[in-house]
Motif scaffolding. Structure first.
Motif, PDB file in Angstrom:
ATOM      1  N   VAL A  26       0.837  -1.195   0.000  1.00 28.90           N
ATOM      2  CA  VAL A  26       0.000   0.000   0.000  1.00 28.90           C
ATOM      3  C   VAL A  26       0.874   1.249   0.000  1.00 28.90           C
ATOM      4  O   VAL A  26       0.629   2.195  -0.750  1.00 28.90           O
ATOM      5  N   SER A  27       1.888   1.246   0.842  1.00 26.87           N
ATOM      6  CA  SER A  27       2.743   2.435   0.918  1.00 26.87           C
ATOM      7  C   SER A  27       3.518   2.637  -0.377  1.00 26.87           C
ATOM      8  O   SER A  27       3.827   3.765  -0.745  1.00 26.87           O
ATOM      9  N   GLU A  28       3.835   1.553  -1.079  1.00 29.94           N
ATOM     10  CA  GLU A  28       4.534   1.684  -2.348  1.00 29.94           C
ATOM     11  C   GLU A  28       3.597   2.182  -3.441  1.00 29.94           C
ATOM     12  O   GLU A  28       3.990   2.971  -4.292  1.00 29.94           O
ATOM     13  N   GLU A  29       2.344   1.730  -3.414  1.00 32.07           N
ATOM     14  CA  GLU A  29       1.414   2.041  -4.493  1.00 32.07           C
ATOM     15  C   GLU A  29       0.711   3.373  -4.315  1.00 32.07           C
ATOM     16  O   GLU A  29       0.564   4.142  -5.251  1.00 32.07           O
ATOM     17  N   ASP A  30       0.227   3.627  -3.120  1.00 26.89           N
ATOM     18  CA  ASP A  30      -0.615   4.806  -2.926  1.00 26.89           C
ATOM     19  C   ASP A  30      -0.329   5.414  -1.564  1.00 26.89           C
ATOM     20  O   ASP A  30      -0.707   4.863  -0.535  1.00 26.89           O
ATOM     21  N   ASP A  31       0.318   6.557  -1.578  1.00 34.44           N
ATOM     22  CA  ASP A  31       0.659   7.215  -0.317  1.00 34.44           C
ATOM     23  C   ASP A  31      -0.562   7.800   0.377  1.00 34.44           C
ATOM     24  O   ASP A  31      -0.529   8.074   1.569  1.00 34.44           O
ATOM     25  N   ALA A  32      -1.657   7.991  -0.337  1.00 36.67           N
ATOM     26  CA  ALA A  32      -2.858   8.575   0.263  1.00 36.67           C
ATOM     27  C   ALA A  32      -3.658   7.544   1.044  1.00 36.67           C
ATOM     28  O   ALA A  32      -4.510   7.908   1.858  1.00 36.67           O
ATOM     29  N   LEU A  33      -3.408   6.274   0.810  1.00 38.97           N
ATOM     30  CA  LEU A  33      -4.200   5.240   1.469  1.00 38.97           C
ATOM     31  C   LEU A  33      -3.793   5.045   2.924  1.00 38.97           C
ATOM     32  O   LEU A  33      -4.636   4.767   3.774  1.00 38.97           O
ATOM     33  N   LEU A  34      -2.536   5.208   3.232  1.00 42.55           N
ATOM     34  CA  LEU A  34      -2.063   4.996   4.597  1.00 42.55           C
ATOM     35  C   LEU A  34      -2.707   5.954   5.597  1.00 42.55           C
ATOM     36  O   LEU A  34      -3.145   5.513   6.665  1.00 42.55           O
ATOM     37  N   PRO A  35      -2.831   7.242   5.304  1.00 44.28           N
ATOM     38  CA  PRO A  35      -3.550   8.115   6.249  1.00 44.28           C
ATOM     39  C   PRO A  35      -5.006   7.704   6.447  1.00 44.28           C
ATOM     40  O   PRO A  35      -5.545   7.843   7.545  1.00 44.28           O
ATOM     41  N   LYS A  36      -5.618   7.166   5.402  1.00 49.57           N
ATOM     42  CA  LYS A  36      -6.996   6.687   5.545  1.00 49.57           C
ATOM     43  C   LYS A  36      -7.058   5.513   6.510  1.00 49.57           C
ATOM     44  O   LYS A  36      -7.963   5.439   7.340  1.00 49.57           O
ATOM     45  N   VAL A  37      -6.106   4.611   6.401  1.00 52.95           N
ATOM     46  CA  VAL A  37      -6.062   3.452   7.299  1.00 52.95           C
ATOM     47  C   VAL A  37      -5.883   3.920   8.735  1.00 52.95           C
ATOM     48  O   VAL A  37      -6.554   3.433   9.657  1.00 52.95           O
ATOM     49  N   ILE A  38      -5.010   4.873   8.942  1.00 54.78           N
ATOM     50  CA  ILE A  38      -4.781   5.395  10.290  1.00 54.78           C
ATOM     51  C   ILE A  38      -6.037   6.077  10.818  1.00 54.78           C
ATOM     52  O   ILE A  38      -6.407   5.899  11.983  1.00 54.78           O
TER      53      ILE A  38
END
Length: 76
Positions: A26-38
């Motif tokens: 996820v962190s490699e593909e889409d940096d915007a997804l990690l804040p959503k997970v958090i």
């Protein structure tokens, strides 16, 4: 060595290995997804706290109901 540790982790803790692998991709593909997970984790934490409060309230209600029922039975 990294491959060995990955296989070892997959055997010892498969759920943790899948979660770590997913987070890495996820962190490699889409940096915007990690804040959503958090943000979702924070929301889940808040919801769990609210559920705990509701459980405590329900327990208090049940205790009060039992107390009222006992008092009414004593008077009869």
């Amino acid at each position: 060595m990294e491959n060995f540790l990955g296989r070892l982790l997959a055997k010892v803790a498969p759920r943790a290995a899948r979660a770590l692998t997913t987070l890495i991709h996820v962190s490699e593909e889409d940096d915007a997804l990690l804040p959503k997970v958090i943000a979702y984790e924070n929301q889940v934490r808040e919801l769990r706290q609210e559920i705990d409060e509701l459980r405590k309230d329900n327990l208090r209600i049940a205790e009060l109901y039992d107390l009222v029922f006992e008092r009414l039975n004593q008077r009869l």
